[in-house]
Write a protein that holds these residues in place. Structure first.
Motif, PDB file in Angstrom:
ATOM      1  N   ILE A 102      14.682   7.166 -18.213  1.00  0.00           N
ATOM      2  CA  ILE A 102      13.313   7.690 -18.299  1.00  0.00           C
ATOM      3  C   ILE A 102      12.617   7.146 -19.541  1.00  0.00           C
ATOM      4  O   ILE A 102      11.447   6.745 -19.497  1.00  0.00           O
ATOM      5  CB  ILE A 102      13.328   9.234 -18.312  1.00  0.00           C
ATOM      6  N   VAL A 103      13.356   7.101 -20.664  1.00  0.00           N
ATOM      7  CA  VAL A 103      12.795   6.565 -21.905  1.00  0.00           C
ATOM      8  C   VAL A 103      12.466   5.075 -21.754  1.00  0.00           C
ATOM      9  O   VAL A 103      11.399   4.610 -22.171  1.00  0.00           O
ATOM     10  CB  VAL A 103      13.777   6.770 -23.084  1.00  0.00           C
ATOM     11  N   LYS A 104      13.373   4.334 -21.127  1.00  0.00           N
ATOM     12  CA  LYS A 104      13.151   2.892 -20.935  1.00  0.00           C
ATOM     13  C   LYS A 104      11.949   2.627 -20.044  1.00  0.00           C
ATOM     14  O   LYS A 104      11.215   1.651 -20.241  1.00  0.00           O
ATOM     15  CB  LYS A 104      14.393   2.242 -20.333  1.00  0.00           C
ATOM     16  N   ASN A 105      11.727   3.501 -19.063  1.00  0.00           N
ATOM     17  CA  ASN A 105      10.597   3.309 -18.154  1.00  0.00           C
ATOM     18  C   ASN A 105       9.253   3.349 -18.883  1.00  0.00           C
ATOM     19  O   ASN A 105       8.291   2.710 -18.454  1.00  0.00           O
ATOM     20  CB  ASN A 105      10.620   4.362 -17.047  1.00  0.00           C
ATOM     21  N   PHE A 106       9.184   4.110 -19.988  1.00  0.00           N
ATOM     22  CA  PHE A 106       7.956   4.133 -20.780  1.00  0.00           C
ATOM     23  C   PHE A 106       7.695   2.769 -21.422  1.00  0.00           C
ATOM     24  O   PHE A 106       6.551   2.402 -21.677  1.00  0.00           O
ATOM     25  CB  PHE A 106       8.039   5.206 -21.869  1.00  0.00           C
ATOM     26  N   GLY A 164      10.957  -4.012 -12.531  1.00  0.00           N
ATOM     27  CA  GLY A 164      12.336  -4.389 -12.259  1.00  0.00           C
ATOM     28  C   GLY A 164      13.206  -3.248 -11.783  1.00  0.00           C
ATOM     29  O   GLY A 164      14.410  -3.419 -11.593  1.00  0.00           O
ATOM     30  N   LEU A 165      12.608  -2.080 -11.584  1.00  0.00           N
ATOM     31  CA  LEU A 165      13.355  -0.899 -11.137  1.00  0.00           C
ATOM     32  C   LEU A 165      13.022  -0.618  -9.680  1.00  0.00           C
ATOM     33  O   LEU A 165      11.857  -0.604  -9.290  1.00  0.00           O
ATOM     34  CB  LEU A 165      12.990   0.308 -11.990  1.00  0.00           C
ATOM     35  N   SER A 166      14.044  -0.414  -8.856  1.00  0.00           N
ATOM     36  CA  SER A 166      13.822  -0.108  -7.439  1.00  0.00           C
ATOM     37  C   SER A 166      13.694   1.402  -7.254  1.00  0.00           C
ATOM     38  O   SER A 166      14.630   2.142  -7.554  1.00  0.00           O
ATOM     39  CB  SER A 166      14.980  -0.634  -6.591  1.00  0.00           C
ATOM     40  N   PRO A 167      12.557   1.890  -6.763  1.00  0.00           N
ATOM     41  CA  PRO A 167      12.405   3.330  -6.530  1.00  0.00           C
ATOM     42  C   PRO A 167      13.356   3.835  -5.446  1.00  0.00           C
ATOM     43  O   PRO A 167      13.687   5.021  -5.404  1.00  0.00           O
ATOM     44  CB  PRO A 167      10.937   3.470  -6.097  1.00  0.00           C
ATOM     45  N   PHE A 183       7.317   5.836 -11.651  1.00  0.00           N
ATOM     46  CA  PHE A 183       7.109   4.630 -10.857  1.00  0.00           C
ATOM     47  C   PHE A 183       5.719   4.637 -10.202  1.00  0.00           C
ATOM     48  O   PHE A 183       4.961   3.663 -10.294  1.00  0.00           O
ATOM     49  CB  PHE A 183       8.189   4.508  -9.785  1.00  0.00           C
ATOM     50  N   PHE A 184       5.364   5.735  -9.541  1.00  0.00           N
ATOM     51  CA  PHE A 184       4.086   5.783  -8.843  1.00  0.00           C
ATOM     52  C   PHE A 184       2.909   5.852  -9.817  1.00  0.00           C
ATOM     53  O   PHE A 184       1.820   5.351  -9.526  1.00  0.00           O
ATOM     54  CB  PHE A 184       4.066   6.971  -7.869  1.00  0.00           C
ATOM     55  N   TYR A 185       3.136   6.459 -10.992  1.00  0.00           N
ATOM     56  CA  TYR A 185       2.068   6.500 -12.004  1.00  0.00           C
ATOM     57  C   TYR A 185       1.754   5.094 -12.500  1.00  0.00           C
ATOM     58  O   TYR A 185       0.587   4.677 -12.526  1.00  0.00           O
ATOM     59  CB  TYR A 185       2.482   7.385 -13.176  1.00  0.00           C
ATOM     60  N   TYR A 186       2.789   4.345 -12.887  1.00  0.00           N
ATOM     61  CA  TYR A 186       2.566   2.994 -13.405  1.00  0.00           C
ATOM     62  C   TYR A 186       2.096   2.050 -12.300  1.00  0.00           C
ATOM     63  O   TYR A 186       1.360   1.100 -12.549  1.00  0.00           O
ATOM     64  CB  TYR A 186       3.837   2.460 -14.062  1.00  0.00           C
ATOM     65  N   ARG A 187       2.525   2.327 -11.075  1.00  0.00           N
ATOM     66  CA  ARG A 187       2.065   1.513  -9.938  1.00  0.00           C
ATOM     67  C   ARG A 187       0.565   1.711  -9.729  1.00  0.00           C
ATOM     68  O   ARG A 187      -0.180   0.737  -9.526  1.00  0.00           O
ATOM     69  CB  ARG A 187       2.845   1.907  -8.685  1.00  0.00           C
ATOM     70  N   SER A 227       0.833  -1.198   0.000  1.00  0.00           N
ATOM     71  CA  SER A 227       0.000   0.000   0.000  1.00  0.00           C
ATOM     72  C   SER A 227       0.868   1.248   0.000  1.00  0.00           C
ATOM     73  O   SER A 227       2.034   1.225   0.416  1.00  0.00           O
ATOM     74  CB  SER A 227      -0.916   0.007   1.221  1.00  0.00           C
ATOM     75  N   THR A 228       0.279   2.338  -0.472  1.00  0.00           N
ATOM     76  CA  THR A 228       1.007   3.611  -0.507  1.00  0.00           C
ATOM     77  C   THR A 228       1.406   4.037   0.904  1.00  0.00           C
ATOM     78  O   THR A 228       2.505   4.558   1.125  1.00  0.00           O
ATOM     79  CB  THR A 228       0.126   4.699  -1.144  1.00  0.00           C
ATOM     80  N   ARG A 229       0.515   3.791   1.862  1.00  0.00           N
ATOM     81  CA  ARG A 229       0.815   4.152   3.252  1.00  0.00           C
ATOM     82  C   ARG A 229       2.041   3.392   3.756  1.00  0.00           C
ATOM     83  O   ARG A 229       2.910   3.967   4.425  1.00  0.00           O
ATOM     84  CB  ARG A 229      -0.396   3.843   4.127  1.00  0.00           C
ATOM     85  N   THR A 230       2.114   2.098   3.414  1.00  0.00           N
ATOM     86  CA  THR A 230       3.262   1.293   3.833  1.00  0.00           C
ATOM     87  C   THR A 230       4.550   1.805   3.210  1.00  0.00           C
ATOM     88  O   THR A 230       5.594   1.881   3.863  1.00  0.00           O
ATOM     89  CB  THR A 230       3.056  -0.188   3.452  1.00  0.00           C
ATOM     90  N   LEU A 231       4.476   2.171   1.924  1.00  0.00           N
ATOM     91  CA  LEU A 231       5.659   2.711   1.243  1.00  0.00           C
ATOM     92  C   LEU A 231       6.124   4.005   1.897  1.00  0.00           C
ATOM     93  O   LEU A 231       7.322   4.207   2.106  1.00  0.00           O
ATOM     94  CB  LEU A 231       5.346   2.958  -0.236  1.00  0.00           C
ATOM     95  N   VAL A 232       5.168   4.884   2.217  1.00  0.00           N
ATOM     96  CA  VAL A 232       5.516   6.157   2.867  1.00  0.00           C
ATOM     97  C   VAL A 232       6.186   5.897   4.209  1.00  0.00           C
ATOM     98  O   VAL A 232       7.200   6.535   4.550  1.00  0.00           O
ATOM     99  CB  VAL A 232       4.255   7.035   3.039  1.00  0.00           C
ATOM    100  N   LEU A 233       5.640   4.964   4.977  1.00  0.00           N
ATOM    101  CA  LEU A 233       6.228   4.634   6.275  1.00  0.00           C
ATOM    102  C   LEU A 233       7.631   4.058   6.117  1.00  0.00           C
ATOM    103  O   LEU A 233       8.539   4.397   6.887  1.00  0.00           O
ATOM    104  CB  LEU A 233       5.332   3.630   7.019  1.00  0.00           C
ATOM    105  N   ARG A 234       7.814   3.204   5.123  1.00  0.00           N
ATOM    106  CA  ARG A 234       9.137   2.604   4.883  1.00  0.00           C
ATOM    107  C   ARG A 234      10.168   3.670   4.551  1.00  0.00           C
ATOM    108  O   ARG A 234      11.271   3.682   5.114  1.00  0.00           O
ATOM    109  CB  ARG A 234       9.060   1.599   3.733  1.00  0.00           C
ATOM    110  N   TYR A 235       9.803   4.563   3.636  1.00  0.00           N
ATOM    111  CA  TYR A 235      10.769   5.579   3.222  1.00  0.00           C
ATOM    112  C   TYR A 235      11.004   6.625   4.310  1.00  0.00           C
ATOM    113  O   TYR A 235      12.100   7.173   4.419  1.00  0.00           O
ATOM    114  CB  TYR A 235      10.317   6.238   1.915  1.00  0.00           C
ATOM    115  N   THR A 236       9.982   6.894   5.117  1.00  0.00           N
ATOM    116  CA  THR A 236      10.172   7.805   6.246  1.00  0.00           C
ATOM    117  C   THR A 236      11.139   7.207   7.253  1.00  0.00           C
ATOM    118  O   THR A 236      12.056   7.886   7.752  1.00  0.00           O
ATOM    119  CB  THR A 236       8.821   8.103   6.937  1.00  0.00           C
TER     120      THR A 236
END
Length: 268
Positions: free
Chosen positions: A184-188, A194-197, A248-252, A118-127
């Motif tokens: 950035i081009v490859k991400n499209f 496979g990319l770690s934010p 990353f967050f858009y495609y997620r 979840s987005t909340r979990t990601l925010v907590l992890r990065y915080t």
């Protein structure tokens, strides 16, 4: 007042170092867990490696602190590890007779791990990660203050060395900026699979702390001009790294919406 600025600058410098020590680890682990490095653009890693090599040579010529030189060598080594992962897994996949995209597609079929969090979990992890990095940086700064020795006057570099260091500094800055474009081009194409934010999150924090450490030390015009290449390479790269995180967050969110739609169809 200058002493206070120097202390604050030093503390930010150590926070930056703490970020850069761990910045590569999430992507290296991501490649290992997927048994693929296809989330990374080869051009991104190669150009980043060239920038780190320029940074390393410049640090040696400028006779910077041994810790700075060791870190520059460490960055280059991590870039090489990423390159080895990319081509090793390609070679291994070729021996198995698999399609090039198989590891990423397999991850998608089983459900992207990032989309399950979840987005909340990601925010907590990065915080929590941010607090940890700042804590380690401040602790390292305190230890360095208690153990630092009086500076020994060093020989002034010649004009040729100064110009060489500046050229290497600007070359490094251009490489750091240019490396993000192919990623950035490859991400499209890969939708950041496979990319770690975390790679770009820690790069943003590290670059911001490094840029602020330069500005905090002195706002003298000559000093800022001398360090302009390092400021440009750090501060401007932050903007491009935010674009990568935005992708990353858009495609997620897109994957989550598609998953929810499919789930509703199954229920129907």
């Amino acid at each position: 007042m200058f002493a206070e600025n120097a202390d604050f600058s030093s503390m930010l410098g150590w926070v930056s170092i703490a970020c850069w020590v761990i910045v590569y680890s999430p992507q290296i682990y991501e490649n290992y867990s997927l048994k693929s490095g296809e989330g990374l653009s080869v051009a991104f890693v190669v150009v980043w490696l060239i920038g780190d090599i320029c940074n390393l040579v410049g640090a040696v010529l400028a006779n910077l602190l041994p810790t700075v030189i060791i870190l520059a060598a460490y960055y280059s080594l991590c870039d090489i590890i990423l390159m080895v992962q990319i081509y090793f897994y390609r070679w291994k996949r070729g021996r198995q007779g698999s399609e090039e995209e198989t590891p990423l597609l397999t991850r998608n079929d089983s459900g992207n791990s990032a989309s399950k969090v979840s987005t909340r979990t990601l925010v907590l992890r990065y915080t929590a990660a941010l607090i940890f990095v700042f804590g380690v940086g401040v602790l390292a700064w305190r230890i360095s203050r208690n153990t630092e020795k009086p500076e020994v006057p060093s020989k002034h570099p010649t004009a040729a060395v100064k110009w060489t260091v500046q050229i290497l500094g600007w070359s490094s800055a251009v490489c750091y900026l240019g490396s993000r474009i192919p990623q950035i081009v490859k991400n499209f194409q890969t939708h950041c699979e496979g990319l770690s934010p975390a790679l770009f999150f820690f790069a943003i924090v590290g670059n911001l702390a490094y840029s602020l450490s330069i500005i905090a030390k002195s706002r003298d015009g000559d000093y800022l001009i001398t360090n302009a290449s390092w400021l440009a390479g750090s501060a401007l790269t932050v903007f491009l790294d935010f674009i990568v995180l935005g992708q990353f967050f858009y495609y997620r969110s897109l994957t989550r919406d598609v998953g929810a739609s499919l789930s509703n169809e199954d229920r129907a």
